[in-house]
Design a protein around this motif. Structure first.
Motif, PDB file in Angstrom:
ATOM      1  N   UNK A  62      28.897 -53.624 -14.131  1.00 17.80           N
ATOM      2  CA  UNK A  62      29.902 -52.888 -13.365  1.00 17.80           C
ATOM      3  C   UNK A  62      30.972 -52.355 -14.314  1.00 17.80           C
ATOM      4  N   UNK A  63      31.416 -51.135 -14.058  1.00 16.21           N
ATOM      5  CA  UNK A  63      32.397 -50.469 -14.905  1.00 16.21           C
ATOM      6  C   UNK A  63      33.627 -50.088 -14.106  1.00 16.21           C
ATOM      7  N   UNK A  64      34.737 -49.886 -14.793  1.00 16.92           N
ATOM      8  CA  UNK A  64      35.949 -49.421 -14.130  1.00 16.92           C
ATOM      9  C   UNK A  64      35.720 -48.009 -13.602  1.00 16.92           C
ATOM     10  N   UNK A  65      35.308 -47.119 -14.483  1.00 17.47           N
ATOM     11  CA  UNK A  65      34.908 -45.768 -14.075  1.00 17.47           C
ATOM     12  C   UNK A  65      33.387 -45.763 -13.978  1.00 17.47           C
ATOM     13  N   UNK A  66      32.886 -46.184 -12.820  1.00 18.37           N
ATOM     14  CA  UNK A  66      31.461 -46.492 -12.675  1.00 18.37           C
ATOM     15  C   UNK A  66      30.675 -45.275 -12.199  1.00 18.37           C
ATOM     16  N   UNK A  67      30.222 -44.455 -13.155  1.00 18.36           N
ATOM     17  CA  UNK A  67      29.465 -43.248 -12.825  1.00 18.36           C
ATOM     18  C   UNK A  67      28.147 -43.557 -12.108  1.00 18.36           C
ATOM     19  N   UNK A  68      27.370 -44.572 -12.534  1.00 13.35           N
ATOM     20  CA  UNK A  68      26.122 -44.883 -11.812  1.00 13.35           C
ATOM     21  C   UNK A  68      26.362 -45.245 -10.351  1.00 13.35           C
ATOM     22  N   UNK A  69      27.354 -46.114 -10.090  1.00 13.39           N
ATOM     23  CA  UNK A  69      27.642 -46.519  -8.714  1.00 13.39           C
ATOM     24  C   UNK A  69      28.122 -45.334  -7.886  1.00 13.39           C
ATOM     25  N   UNK A  70      28.967 -44.505  -8.469  1.00 15.14           N
ATOM     26  CA  UNK A  70      29.477 -43.328  -7.762  1.00 15.14           C
ATOM     27  C   UNK A  70      28.336 -42.380  -7.393  1.00 15.14           C
ATOM     28  N   UNK A  94      25.147 -54.341  -7.126  1.00 16.52           N
ATOM     29  CA  UNK A  94      25.709 -54.449  -8.473  1.00 16.52           C
ATOM     30  C   UNK A  94      25.739 -55.915  -8.888  1.00 16.52           C
ATOM     31  N   UNK A  95      25.228 -56.195 -10.090  1.00 15.68           N
ATOM     32  CA  UNK A  95      25.419 -57.510 -10.686  1.00 15.68           C
ATOM     33  C   UNK A  95      26.731 -57.431 -11.453  1.00 15.68           C
ATOM     34  N   UNK A  96      27.776 -57.958 -10.861  1.00 13.39           N
ATOM     35  CA  UNK A  96      29.121 -57.816 -11.398  1.00 13.39           C
ATOM     36  C   UNK A  96      30.090 -57.608 -10.251  1.00 13.39           C
ATOM     37  N   UNK A  97      31.324 -57.284 -10.584  1.00  7.30           N
ATOM     38  CA  UNK A  97      32.353 -57.080  -9.569  1.00  7.30           C
ATOM     39  C   UNK A  97      32.900 -55.666  -9.647  1.00  7.30           C
ATOM     40  N   UNK A  98      33.309 -55.153  -8.501  1.00  3.34           N
ATOM     41  CA  UNK A  98      33.948 -53.842  -8.465  1.00  3.34           C
ATOM     42  C   UNK A  98      34.968 -53.834  -7.326  1.00  3.34           C
ATOM     43  N   UNK A  99      35.858 -52.866  -7.362  1.00  6.74           N
ATOM     44  CA  UNK A  99      36.941 -52.807  -6.378  1.00  6.74           C
ATOM     45  C   UNK A  99      36.494 -52.210  -5.045  1.00  6.74           C
ATOM     46  N   UNK A 100      35.339 -51.562  -5.027  1.00 11.48           N
ATOM     47  CA  UNK A 100      34.826 -50.947  -3.810  1.00 11.48           C
ATOM     48  C   UNK A 100      34.132 -52.007  -2.950  1.00 11.48           C
ATOM     49  N   UNK A 138      32.557 -66.098 -10.988  1.00 13.33           N
ATOM     50  CA  UNK A 138      34.010 -66.001 -10.901  1.00 13.33           C
ATOM     51  C   UNK A 138      34.591 -66.075 -12.313  1.00 13.33           C
ATOM     52  N   UNK A 139      34.518 -64.940 -13.032  1.00 13.31           N
ATOM     53  CA  UNK A 139      34.967 -64.914 -14.418  1.00 13.31           C
ATOM     54  C   UNK A 139      36.465 -65.176 -14.533  1.00 13.31           C
ATOM     55  N   UNK A 140      37.223 -64.648 -13.610  1.00 10.30           N
ATOM     56  CA  UNK A 140      38.680 -64.828 -13.673  1.00 10.30           C
ATOM     57  C   UNK A 140      39.038 -66.311 -13.597  1.00 10.30           C
ATOM     58  N   UNK A 143      34.252 -54.399 -16.191  1.00 10.15           N
ATOM     59  CA  UNK A 143      34.988 -55.241 -15.247  1.00 10.15           C
ATOM     60  C   UNK A 143      35.019 -56.699 -15.695  1.00 10.15           C
ATOM     61  N   UNK A 144      33.906 -57.180 -16.255  1.00  9.34           N
ATOM     62  CA  UNK A 144      33.836 -58.580 -16.665  1.00  9.34           C
ATOM     63  C   UNK A 144      34.909 -58.888 -17.697  1.00  9.34           C
ATOM     64  N   UNK A 145      35.157 -57.977 -18.632  1.00  8.34           N
ATOM     65  CA  UNK A 145      36.184 -58.211 -19.652  1.00  8.34           C
ATOM     66  C   UNK A 145      37.581 -58.167 -19.049  1.00  8.34           C
TER      67      UNK A 145
END
Length: 299
Positions: A137-145, A156-162, A171-173, A201-203
């Motif tokens: 997952x990316x902040x500016x996630x072109x694939x998801x968009x 998505x394997x990961x987290x996103x704001x959508x 729960x990386x945080x 996003x993970x970072x």
């Protein structure tokens, strides 16, 4: 009939052949195979027994055309994955393949870059898959968009704001908050953080966990000792030099790729871990399992 004969026979059997053999219509056979539509239990059992004896397997292409499905799932891997990350993506892919096989699906794998989703677009344009699994997952996630705009089912394997996107993640945080809190409670009050690409996003979540630990502990965090976007060895080495000049208690790394370079740099400069400085990593792959800090102690 041995197994080899059954396999050869199943390749030649069609729904029409089964219908003719059993004296039923093709539509009845199709309903019996799919389990959909009205059909008597006796007829269902009759068709299933014939299929079992003759080892009949429906033609996937024909089945797909009839149901407007490809029976393929697309798995999108990051083209820039490094050696540290590869075992994680391998594990994901193995799990995906195992589950899709149970569901009579196959897996189509391709890659994307942060700024280039050409291969993903081709996969969708050519109607090669019924759905997609994004493994980063990316902040500016072109694939998801792109997938969302084209109404393609995906997770998505990961987290996103959508919140409309189905997402699965650790729960990386909280994990990074806990590790940092343990370090702080152990008397390591001066910590430095080296974190990777902040478009991932993970970072960002790992960085947020580091910050939260200081907040919860009511201790001041030295922002000058937080180094983000550590994407190459030159940046990491420069950060380590600054950290060692400040006599920091512990270097915290957001992943094992950064951690391995930090340890190598400290070794090159004849520093001993943990005597001269402690090092911790937010990740836990096998890359560092054989690393023994004490073997680098100077005598």
């Amino acid at each position: 009939m041995d197994d080899g004969d059954k396999i050869r026979a199943s390749k030649n059997i069609t729904i029409g052949d089964i219908a003719e053999e059993l004296g039923l219509s093709k539509s009845t056979i199709s309903r019996a195979i799919s389990g959909k539509g009205r059909i008597s239990e006796a007829t269902m059992l009759k068709v299933k027994e014939y299929i079992r004896v003759h080892n009949y397997k429906p033609n996937v292409i024909a089945k797909g055309l009839a149901q407007s499905k490809t029976y393929n799932i697309g798995v999108i891997l990051p083209a820039d994955a490094n050696l540290i990350e590869i075992p994680f993506f391998q594990s994901c892919l193995m799990g995906i393949c195992e589950e899709t096989a149970i569901q009579d699906y196959d897996v189509v794998v391709t890659t994307v870059k942060e700024d280039d989703i050409t291969f993903l677009k081709r996969l969708i344009h050519n109607q090669k898959v019924d759905g997609v699994i994004l493994t980063r997952s990316l902040v500016n996630d072109a694939p998801a968009k792109y997938l969302k705009e084209n109404d393609i089912p995906f997770v998505v394997i990961g987290s996103c704001e959508d919140n409309d996107i189905v997402q699965i993640d650790n729960n990386h945080l909280e994990g990074c908050r806990e590790l940092t809190s343990i370090l702080l409670m152990s008397g390591n009050h001066s910590l430095a953080l080296l974190a990777g690409n902040q478009n991932h996003i993970v970072n960002r979540n790992r960085y947020a966990g580091f910050v939260k630990a200081f907040h919860d502990s009511k201790l001041s965090m030295d922002n000058s000792m937080v180094f983000l976007d550590m994407n190459n060895n030159v940046l990491i080495d420069r950060a380590v030099n600054q950290i060692m000049e400040r006599h920091i208690d512990c270097i915290v790394c957001s992943d094992d790729l950064i951690c391995s370079r930090v340890l190598a740099k400290l070794n090159e400069d004849n520093y001993s871990v943990p005597e001269d400085i402690k090092v911790a990593s937010f990740y836990n792959n096998a890359h560092l399992e054989s690393y023994n800090p004490l073997s680098h102690h100077l005598v």
